[in-house]
Design a protein around this motif. Structure first.
Motif, PDB file in Angstrom:
ATOM      1  N   LYS A  12      35.533  28.771  37.438  1.00 21.02           N
ATOM      2  CA  LYS A  12      34.314  29.564  37.547  1.00 21.02           C
ATOM      3  C   LYS A  12      33.200  28.838  38.285  1.00 21.02           C
ATOM      4  O   LYS A  12      32.512  29.413  39.110  1.00 21.02           O
ATOM      5  CB  LYS A  12      33.846  29.986  36.157  1.00 21.02           C
ATOM      6  N   ASN A  13      32.999  27.592  38.014  1.00 14.50           N
ATOM      7  CA  ASN A  13      31.896  26.845  38.629  1.00 14.50           C
ATOM      8  C   ASN A  13      32.371  25.873  39.705  1.00 14.50           C
ATOM      9  O   ASN A  13      31.696  24.887  39.988  1.00 14.50           O
ATOM     10  CB  ASN A  13      31.102  26.102  37.551  1.00 14.50           C
ATOM     11  N   ASP A  14      33.520  26.151  40.311  1.00 14.37           N
ATOM     12  CA  ASP A  14      34.037  25.292  41.370  1.00 14.37           C
ATOM     13  C   ASP A  14      33.010  25.210  42.498  1.00 14.37           C
ATOM     14  O   ASP A  14      32.459  26.228  42.942  1.00 14.37           O
ATOM     15  CB  ASP A  14      35.352  25.865  41.902  1.00 14.37           C
ATOM     16  N   ALA A  15      32.746  23.992  42.966  1.00  9.33           N
ATOM     17  CA  ALA A  15      31.698  23.783  43.970  1.00  9.33           C
ATOM     18  C   ALA A  15      31.995  24.490  45.293  1.00  9.33           C
ATOM     19  O   ALA A  15      31.070  24.912  45.990  1.00  9.33           O
ATOM     20  CB  ALA A  15      31.515  22.283  44.215  1.00  9.33           C
ATOM     21  N   ILE A  16      33.248  24.633  45.651  1.00 10.01           N
ATOM     22  CA  ILE A  16      33.585  25.235  46.942  1.00 10.01           C
ATOM     23  C   ILE A  16      33.963  26.704  46.805  1.00 10.01           C
ATOM     24  O   ILE A  16      33.488  27.540  47.567  1.00 10.01           O
ATOM     25  CB  ILE A  16      34.733  24.450  47.615  1.00 10.01           C
ATOM     26  N   GLY A  49      33.919  28.622  43.771  1.00 13.20           N
ATOM     27  CA  GLY A  49      33.440  29.271  42.555  1.00 13.20           C
ATOM     28  C   GLY A  49      32.787  30.621  42.769  1.00 13.20           C
ATOM     29  O   GLY A  49      32.747  31.446  41.862  1.00 13.20           O
ATOM     30  N   SER A  50      32.285  30.873  43.944  1.00 13.15           N
ATOM     31  CA  SER A  50      31.624  32.154  44.197  1.00 13.15           C
ATOM     32  C   SER A  50      32.601  33.230  44.689  1.00 13.15           C
ATOM     33  O   SER A  50      32.251  34.403  44.783  1.00 13.15           O
ATOM     34  CB  SER A  50      30.518  31.981  45.240  1.00 13.15           C
ATOM     35  N   ILE A  51      33.836  32.848  44.975  1.00  9.27           N
ATOM     36  CA  ILE A  51      34.847  33.793  45.467  1.00  9.27           C
ATOM     37  C   ILE A  51      35.336  34.638  44.292  1.00  9.27           C
ATOM     38  O   ILE A  51      35.752  34.115  43.268  1.00  9.27           O
ATOM     39  CB  ILE A  51      36.033  33.050  46.117  1.00  9.27           C
ATOM     40  N   GLU A  52      35.309  35.950  44.461  1.00  4.69           N
ATOM     41  CA  GLU A  52      35.784  36.845  43.409  1.00  4.69           C
ATOM     42  C   GLU A  52      36.996  37.658  43.833  1.00  4.69           C
ATOM     43  O   GLU A  52      37.602  38.338  43.004  1.00  4.69           O
ATOM     44  CB  GLU A  52      34.658  37.774  42.967  1.00  4.69           C
ATOM     45  N   ASN A  53      37.347  37.626  45.109  1.00  9.20           N
ATOM     46  CA  ASN A  53      38.491  38.392  45.578  1.00  9.20           C
ATOM     47  C   ASN A  53      39.095  37.667  46.777  1.00  9.20           C
ATOM     48  O   ASN A  53      38.370  37.070  47.576  1.00  9.20           O
ATOM     49  CB  ASN A  53      38.062  39.802  45.971  1.00  9.20           C
ATOM     50  N   ILE A  54      40.389  37.748  46.897  1.00  9.91           N
ATOM     51  CA  ILE A  54      41.079  37.047  47.987  1.00  9.91           C
ATOM     52  C   ILE A  54      40.594  37.505  49.358  1.00  9.91           C
ATOM     53  O   ILE A  54      40.633  36.761  50.325  1.00  9.91           O
ATOM     54  CB  ILE A  54      42.609  37.180  47.834  1.00  9.91           C
ATOM     55  N   SER A  55      40.102  38.717  49.428  1.00 12.31           N
ATOM     56  CA  SER A  55      39.602  39.247  50.705  1.00 12.31           C
ATOM     57  C   SER A  55      38.360  38.495  51.190  1.00 12.31           C
ATOM     58  O   SER A  55      37.993  38.600  52.361  1.00 12.31           O
ATOM     59  CB  SER A  55      39.284  40.736  50.569  1.00 12.31           C
ATOM     60  N   GLU A  56      37.742  37.711  50.330  1.00 10.52           N
ATOM     61  CA  GLU A  56      36.562  36.937  50.706  1.00 10.52           C
ATOM     62  C   GLU A  56      36.924  35.602  51.365  1.00 10.52           C
ATOM     63  O   GLU A  56      36.042  34.915  51.888  1.00 10.52           O
ATOM     64  CB  GLU A  56      35.693  36.679  49.475  1.00 10.52           C
ATOM     65  N   LEU A  57      38.198  35.236  51.347  1.00 12.02           N
ATOM     66  CA  LEU A  57      38.617  33.988  51.973  1.00 12.02           C
ATOM     67  C   LEU A  57      38.648  34.134  53.483  1.00 12.02           C
ATOM     68  O   LEU A  57      38.925  35.207  54.007  1.00 12.02           O
ATOM     69  CB  LEU A  57      40.007  33.581  51.475  1.00 12.02           C
TER      70      LEU A  57
END
Length: 74
Positions: free
Chosen positions: A5-9, A11-19
């Motif tokens: 959840k709080n991963d520095a790199i 942590g803000s990604i909520e869906n694979i489509s955001e990669l």
């Protein structure tokens, strides 16, 4: 794929489509190669689809249901 959840790199990604395509490509390469046995010919893995968060949750729910039907609520 899960991310802390709080991963520095990531942590803000909520869906694979955001990669980015580059990161997604690296993940696909990892999953296609991490179990390869260099002593065996014919190792082959295909990734035929990439699913989003909602589909992943549905797979998890279905897996729980299948487990309970097979083994009960243990």
């Amino acid at each position: 794929i899960a991310v802390l959840k709080n991963d520095a790199i990531y942590g803000s990604i909520e869906n694979i489509s955001e990669l980015t395509p580059k990161v997604l490509g690296r993940l696909k390469h990892y999953f296609m190669t991490y179990k390869l046995d260099p002593d065996k010919e014919g190792n082959h893995v295909n990734i035929t689809a990439t699913y989003d968060r909602d589909e992943a949750y549905e797979v998890i729910r279905t897996s729980f249901k299948d487990y309970e039907e097979s083994f009960g609520n243990k």
